[in-house]
Design a protein around this motif. Sequence first.
Motif, short mmCIF file in Angstrom:
data_model
loop_
_atom_site.label_atom_id
_atom_site.label_comp_id
_atom_site.label_asym_id
_atom_site.label_seq_id
_atom_site.Cartn_x
_atom_site.Cartn_y
_atom_site.Cartn_z
N SER A 1 0.83 -1.21 0.00
CA SER A 1 0.00 0.00 0.00
C SER A 1 0.86 1.26 0.00
N THR A 2 0.19 2.40 -0.09
CA THR A 2 0.84 3.69 -0.34
C THR A 2 1.96 4.05 0.64
N PRO A 3 1.82 3.83 1.96
CA PRO A 3 2.89 4.29 2.85
C PRO A 3 4.23 3.60 2.63
N ASP B 1 3.41 7.17 6.40
CA ASP B 1 2.34 8.16 6.51
C ASP B 1 2.77 9.29 7.46
N SER C 1 10.04 5.91 4.01
CA SER C 1 8.72 6.33 3.56
C SER C 1 7.74 6.08 4.71
N ASN D 1 7.16 2.60 0.31
CA ASN D 1 7.80 2.91 -0.96
C ASN D 1 9.31 2.67 -0.82
N PRO E 1 7.08 -0.43 -2.59
CA PRO E 1 6.07 -1.36 -2.09
C PRO E 1 6.47 -2.81 -2.35
#
Length: 326
Positions: free
Chosen positions: A16-18, A75, A73, A20, A22
């Motif tokens: 998922s996005t947080p 959130d 990386s 990187n 991934p």
Amino acid sequence: MGTAFYFNDDYPGFGSTPFNPPLAKTGMVEITSASGHEFEVKFGVPLKDPVFYLGSLGSTVTFPQGTQVTRVSGDTEFKVVDGNKVRGKPFQPPPGTTALTDSNGIVSLKGNFTSVKFTLTPNPDSTISREGVFLQIGGMVGQQLEFVHWRSADLNGATGGLGSVRLTGPMGTAFYFNDEYPGFGSTPFNPPLAKTGMVEITSASGHEFEVKFGVPLKDPVFYLGSLGSTVTFPQGTQVTRVSGDTEFKVVDGNKVRGKPFQPPPGTTALTDSNGIVSLKGNFTSVKFTLTPNPDSTISREGVFLQIGGTPQSLATSVPATEMATA
């Protein structure tokens, strides 16, 4: 430990996005946070710059004092604090949403490790006495510098294999395509290359170059032979002198400067300045200029070049070989 484990590289949560870079599917183990919880992970082989993927972190991971921890990386609430701690914030998304719980992200530890100790404990202001955190660990295993195998060249550029490399810019006439050039095996070059490829690039006013890599290259190194000019990388490039003779210098942060020198006839001394620099980071291309020094009376010269680094397609992400609570 917790109770959630994925042993068949089928855990999707780190895609998922947080996170990187991934990991679409990978292994995962759940570790638990509580007062006094200590962990040690031991690697069967030395691991370079290990990375910790941390999912659903509402606690604090504390590495030993002096460990260089970098946030890769994550959130907003995923943070490195006090230099050696990684802290997340508890968060419960609304029912029915796909938002992740707590904080999520990646940190890296600088250096080579055969083991890593850490604690996982509640945040100082936490009302949660125990929680589970999802973990995956990766890093570089057995990686050495790879160098370009130059295959062809003309007056406008050269091509080679390290993935696929294309160098454009004004070239000289000296090229070694069969990994047989011995010049980078001498004292100023450490580590030396007994035999390797080489292309000659030329220095003159306005001479610009760009090298493009077929795969991202980590911390590329430039071997520069017979440098009596100035190589200038873009502002902000972190250039480090690896080795070289006395007059081979990094100046102004992003420039590499040599001094013209002609050895006495009949000697084996090298001409001009010689050495190695490295660029910090991951690169798919590098631009630079090669121009005469500000005080130079030489309008044009040739410089011998070889480029190496660690192709990121060769980076091995491996699970921990052993994990145990202490």
